[in-house]
Every structure is written in C-alpha cells, then in structure tokens.
Design an enzyme around this catalytic site. Structure first.
Site, PDB file in Angstrom:
ATOM      1  N   CYS A 187       5.390 -30.213 -68.330  1.00  0.00           N
ATOM      2  CA  CYS A 187       6.751 -30.492 -68.439  1.00  0.00           C
ATOM      3  C   CYS A 187       8.052 -29.541 -68.669  1.00  0.00           C
ATOM      4  O   CYS A 187       8.518 -29.001 -67.878  1.00  0.00           O
ATOM      5  CB  CYS A 187       7.184 -31.525 -69.592  1.00  0.00           C
ATOM      6  SG  CYS A 187       6.288 -33.043 -69.374  1.00  0.00           S
TER       7      CYS A 187
HETATM    8  N1  LIG Z   1       1.826 -35.074 -69.791  1.00  0.00           N
HETATM    9  C1  LIG Z   1       2.889 -35.391 -70.212  1.00  0.00           C
HETATM   10  O1  LIG Z   1       3.001 -34.957 -71.242  1.00  0.00           O
HETATM   11  C2  LIG Z   1       4.352 -35.995 -69.621  1.00  0.00           C
HETATM   12  C3  LIG Z   1       5.233 -36.484 -70.401  1.00  0.00           C
HETATM   13  C4  LIG Z   1       6.415 -36.868 -69.867  1.00  0.00           C
HETATM   14  C5  LIG Z   1       6.585 -36.945 -68.541  1.00  0.00           C
HETATM   15  N2  LIG Z   1       5.324 -36.630 -67.684  1.00  0.00           N
HETATM   16  C6  LIG Z   1       5.448 -36.796 -66.190  1.00  0.00           C
HETATM   17  O2  LIG Z   1       4.560 -37.716 -65.883  1.00  0.00           O
HETATM   18  C7  LIG Z   1       4.278 -37.613 -64.584  1.00  0.00           C
HETATM   19  C8  LIG Z   1       2.656 -37.669 -64.471  1.00  0.00           C
HETATM   20  O3  LIG Z   1       2.129 -36.806 -65.540  1.00  0.00           O
HETATM   21  P1  LIG Z   1       0.842 -36.910 -66.103  1.00  0.00           P
HETATM   22  O4  LIG Z   1       0.821 -35.837 -67.076  1.00  0.00           O
HETATM   23  O5  LIG Z   1       0.401 -38.151 -66.382  1.00  0.00           O
HETATM   24  O6  LIG Z   1      -0.170 -36.352 -64.866  1.00  0.00           O
HETATM   25  P2  LIG Z   1      -1.841 -36.352 -64.635  1.00  0.00           P
HETATM   26  O7  LIG Z   1      -2.053 -35.280 -63.646  1.00  0.00           O
HETATM   27  O8  LIG Z   1      -2.388 -36.489 -66.054  1.00  0.00           O
HETATM   28  O9  LIG Z   1      -1.877 -37.850 -63.910  1.00  0.00           O
HETATM   29  C9  LIG Z   1      -1.481 -38.115 -62.713  1.00  0.00           C
HETATM   30  C10 LIG Z   1      -2.437 -38.944 -62.068  1.00  0.00           C
HETATM   31  O10 LIG Z   1      -2.115 -39.459 -60.848  1.00  0.00           O
HETATM   32  C11 LIG Z   1      -3.172 -39.481 -59.734  1.00  0.00           C
HETATM   33  N3  LIG Z   1      -2.551 -39.503 -58.479  1.00  0.00           N
HETATM   34  C12 LIG Z   1      -2.167 -38.325 -58.029  1.00  0.00           C
HETATM   35  N4  LIG Z   1      -1.727 -38.586 -56.555  1.00  0.00           N
HETATM   36  C13 LIG Z   1      -1.708 -40.115 -56.562  1.00  0.00           C
HETATM   37  C14 LIG Z   1      -1.421 -41.087 -55.801  1.00  0.00           C
HETATM   38  N5  LIG Z   1      -0.793 -40.705 -54.519  1.00  0.00           N
HETATM   39  N6  LIG Z   1      -1.749 -42.090 -55.686  1.00  0.00           N
HETATM   40  C15 LIG Z   1      -2.210 -42.753 -57.008  1.00  0.00           C
HETATM   41  N7  LIG Z   1      -2.593 -41.885 -58.160  1.00  0.00           N
HETATM   42  C16 LIG Z   1      -2.280 -40.428 -57.803  1.00  0.00           C
HETATM   43  C17 LIG Z   1      -4.048 -38.311 -60.223  1.00  0.00           C
HETATM   44  O11 LIG Z   1      -5.349 -38.392 -59.879  1.00  0.00           O
HETATM   45  C18 LIG Z   1      -3.882 -38.415 -61.957  1.00  0.00           C
HETATM   46  O12 LIG Z   1      -4.785 -39.002 -62.227  1.00  0.00           O
HETATM   47  C19 LIG Z   1       4.774 -36.384 -64.054  1.00  0.00           C
HETATM   48  O13 LIG Z   1       5.912 -36.452 -63.261  1.00  0.00           O
HETATM   49  C20 LIG Z   1       5.093 -35.529 -65.560  1.00  0.00           C
HETATM   50  O14 LIG Z   1       5.975 -34.763 -65.316  1.00  0.00           O
HETATM   51  C21 LIG Z   1       4.412 -36.104 -68.375  1.00  0.00           C
END
Ligand SMILES: NC(=O)c1ccc[n+]([C@@H]2O[C@H](COP(=O)([O-])OP(=O)(O)OC[C@H]3O[C@@H](n4cnc5c(N)ncnc54)[C@H](O)[C@@H]3O)[C@@H](O)[C@H]2O)c1
Length: 445
Positions: free
Chosen positions: A285
């Site tokens: 992030c």
């Molecule tokens: N990790 C954090 O602390 C956090 C906090 C706030 C916001 N975010 C935001 O949330 C979003 C997700 O982050 P995250 O940390 O969960 O990511 P992550 O990589 O842990 O999870 C994303 C998931 O999406 C899947 N994926 C990718 N392409 C896909 C598709 N086309 N269809 C279905 N699934 C698909 C991946 O396999 C993965 O399991 C990002 O935009 C991030 O910036 C993350």
C-alpha cells in the site's frame, strides 16, 4: 452522512428485490480475489449469514479455502473450516458462477509497473469476466486501491455495455479497503467502511450490504470521493514517514537521538502525531498507492511534488542503512566486502509474513552488491530469494555469534534481543527495537 441499515429506495423493483435479499441475508455474495483483503471480507460476510462464493485465478488458493485452510494470518483456519463445512463459504476459479451471484466485491491486486504507472491489468481482467456473465439486479463494488475515476471510467462502461442502466438495473460502488494485516485491535469488521456509488441508489445499496456485516459504514457522495479517501490516507502516511526519515538523516548528521526527540515531541497532547523512521517503506500500500494519485494528478496538470519528494527520501533509506553497516564495520576494522551481515527480520513490518516491497530485500541486494555475505532470520518467513540467491531462515542467536554485524530490519515481537546483544559484535538497529538496551555495540538509526 453516517449510515445504518435504513430503507433503500430505488427507482425500480429490481433494486427493491435485491435490497430485500440483502436484508434477509439470502443474497448470494461473491468476492473476486481471495488475498489479504478478499479472504477476511468473505469470512465476515459469511459470519453475518450470507452464502459466500470466493473466486480466484489461483487454483491453490481455491483448493486451500475449500479445504478450510487459511493462508492469511488474520483468518483462522478453524473458523474458515467451520464456514466451509456449513456451506457458507466456497471457492472456485470458474467465473461463470457470477451469473448466480447477487453482489460482487472485487479485491484484486493493483500494483505499479516498473515506470511507476498503475498496472490495472488485474482489475480489467476481473471486470471483463464479470461483464461476460453479467445479469440485471447485481451490486458490484470495487475495493482494490486505485486512482480516482477508475470505477466510473473503467468499470462502468464495461458493465453498461450489457444495455442495463446503472442505478436502476444494477448498482456500482467503490469502497476502499483499509485492513491493516496483523493489527490485533482493528480488523475488517470494526474498521469503518467508506462507500460511494455511481448514483445515490448505488450508494444506498452498498451501504445496505456492508451494514449487515460491518460495524460502521460511512457513505460519501461519489465513487471518486471514496477512491480519493484511500489515497489521502496512504499518502498522508507516506509523506509523514518521508518527513521523519529526513529528520533521521539530519539528526544523524548532527548527532541527535531521533527516537528520543520523537518521543518527547509526542508528549504534546494536540497537533502532533508521531511517525517513526525506518529502513524504508514496505507492503502493498504505502510505497505504491500515492503513485496512483500522482499518475492521475499529472494527467490533470498538477505535479504531486510532496509525493515525489517523500518517495525519493524513503527510497534513500536502504542505502543509508547499508552505509551505517559499512561505517559500523569500519569501526571494527572490517571491510564490508566479505563480511557476514545477518539481517534480523525481513517481513515488511512487525508480526506479519508479508514480504511485498519489503526494504529488507533492498538492503540484502545492496549488501550483496557491495560484496558482503548475508544470512537472515525471521519466524514468519522460512525462505527468501534475493537476486538469484535462495536463502533459508537461520537461528538469530547462532548467527549473532558468527556474523560480523547484525542489522535489525523488522522488529518482530518476542525476538531474542537480549541474547543477540550479548553475542553480537555490532548491531545496527533500524527500528529502535533495542530501546531498553545500553551497549557500545548498538548503532541506532
Ligand atoms: N494487503 C493490504 O494490507 C491491503 C490493505 C488495503 C487495501 N489493499 C488493496 O486491496 C487490493 C488487494 O490486495 P491484497 O493484499 O488482498 O492482494 P493479494 O495479492 O493478497 O490478493 C489478490 C488476489 O487476487 C487474485 N487475483 C488476481 N487476479 C485475479 C482475477 N483476474 N480474478 C480473480 N482473482 C484474481 C490473486 O490470485 C490473489 O489471490 C489491492 O488493490 C490493494 O492495494 C490491500
């Protein structure tokens, strides 16, 4: 506007039917992307009584969820297993289930390209799949962090191609995810949820859904405001960390203890909030999201100068740490080249297993580049790849004894600091993890 679970008034009966299902918690909830954000969200909806389907392109994550095994630290396998057993949660990689779903939350990655431009390919791929199986009566909510305008400019046209009308035949919102992995106090359920829809009816539908499962929902007037909220929050952190890192560089030059200075400043009961220096930014992030904003604001003709400057200063920190290690070794009449440096803690922050953008990777890379030998310890990270080298976690006490220098990069709770201080020759502490120790061996940031 502060929102409860009040009545949803939509112009057509499609909306009323959906609202009815949400209130009765019979709406079939879908979560696309089952990572750090999506899996805890799916669990919260299921705990609230909704039947939840998670969709992920990763077959291994799908199999693990269906076997009731959690791969996210904040979700316990026990509770996931119970929800899977009672058929409240299931996972699939087959996007055709979208046809059956009533609501869809998109939680896919939004990384940066090498050029620091937004990489929207995951959002586009997910949106294309949703559009392919789209039907009337659905609520779609984007949760992935992104630049303002994404929901209206990128998602809406794809869904509207169906001929359905937003706000009447389907509903579209943005709601930023604010989860803080590893935080024992705040989780998906008790972090207030901001939501903004394309139309007022969309916002009301989004509020209605979240208020079934989460403690507090805050409605805003548009998707753009909701998108910008997340960018403000993370840019605020990034810039304040940049400021305090610059302070650390100044204090180092002037021989002032930066940690003592911050603690004293933090006694001011108003108008000050402490941020702490460190080895550099990490995670999915803070190092990334502000560049989504600067990319978009450049298009609007405004240079995001605070963001660029903080990005530059924060990017210097791993170099500063390696210089500190080099100086500490020089004091011992040891050149950095060929010296053994042990890195204690490599995850991007305390008590989590996430390595994304971790400054430990930059520090390890710089150390290797300058010819030193490296090892690492981290209870949460059993193996690590640095450049083309595969490393495995070592015992920190044994390494403290054999290494020429220990550098604390991540201050996990419960680390054996006493033994490390006793055994190490010299320790560079980038987190003030050794605040209670007095020893000439300790070099603080
Ligand atoms: N990790 C954090 O602390 C956090 C906090 C706030 C916001 N975010 C935001 O949330 C979003 C997700 O982050 P995250 O940390 O969960 O990511 P992550 O990589 O842990 O999870 C994303 C998931 O999406 C899947 N994926 C990718 N392409 C896909 C598709 N086309 N269809 C279905 N699934 C698909 C991946 O396999 C993965 O399991 C990002 O935009 C991030 O910036 C993350």
């Amino acid at each position: 506007m502060e929102a409860g679970s009040g009545a949803v008034v939509t112009p057509a009966s499609v909306g009323e039917a959906l609202a009815e299902k949400i209130r009765a918690r019979t709406a079939r909830v879908g979560v696309v992307g089952l990572g750090y954000v999506g899996l805890p969200l799916a669990v919260e909806f299921a705990e609230a009584g909704f039947p939840v389907t998670g969709i992920d392109v990763s077959e291994s994550k799908v199999s693990m969820v269906n076997a009731g095994q959690s791969y996210v630290k904040d979700v316990e396998s026990g509770s996931l297993g119970r929800l899977v057993e009672s058929r409240r949660v299931r996972a699939t990689s087959d996007f055709s289930v979208i046809r059956e779903l009533d609501t869809i939350n998109i939680c896919v990655p939004t990384p940066l390209r090498k050029t620091r431009d937004p990489d929207m390919s995951y959002v586009v791929a997910a949106a294309d799949e949703i559009a392919r199986h789209f039907r009337e009566g659905k609520l779609v909510i984007l949760e992935s962090t992104t630049y303002p305008g994404t929901t209206d400019e990128l998602l809406l046209p794809k869904l509207a191609r169906s001929g359905l009308q937003v706000g009447r035949d389907f509903f579209l919102c943005f709601s930023p995810e604010r989860v803080d992995p590893g935080n024992p106090k705040f989780n998906t359920r008790n972090i207030p949820k901001v939501v903004g829809g394309v139309t007022a009816a969309c916002t009301q539908m989004g509020v209605l859904l979240y208020s079934q499962a989460l403690e507090r929902v805050v409605a805003v007037s548009s998707t753009q405001v909701a998108e910008m909220v997340k960018l403000l929050e993370n840019t605020f952190r990034m810039i304040n960390i940049g400021l305090v890192n610059e302070m650390a560089l100044m204090c180092d030059r002037m021989g002032i203890d930066v940690w003592e200075m911050i603690d004293a400043a933090a006694t001011k009961p108003f108008g000050f909030m402490p941020f702490y220096p460190g080895p550099g930014l990490g995670g999915h992030c803070i190092p990334i999201d502000p560049f989504y904003l600067s990319w978009k604001s450049k298009q609007a003709g405004i240079e995001a100068r605070f963001i660029e400057l903080a990005g530059y200063i924060n990017g210097q920190m791993p170099h500063f740490v390696v210089d500190k290690i080099q100086n500490a070794l020089n004091e011992q009449a040891k050149p950095l080249k060929n010296s053994h440096v042990h890195i204690m803690g490599v995850a991007y922050k305390r008590d989590i297993d996430d390595m994304r953008e971790s400054p430990a990777l930059d520090i390890a890379h710089l150390l290797l580049k300058r010819g030193s030998r490296i090892s690492y310890s981290d209870p949460y990270v059993p193996a690590l790849r640095v450049d083309s080298m595969e490393l495995f976690a070592q015992d920190p006490e044994a390494m403290a004894e054999s290494a020429d220098c220990v550098v604390i990069v991540t201050d996990h709770s419960g680390a054996p600091y006493g033994a490390v201080v006793e055994k190490a020759r010299v320790i560079v502490d980038t987190r003030n993890a050794l605040r209670g120790f007095r020893s000439p061996k300790i070099v603080r940031l």
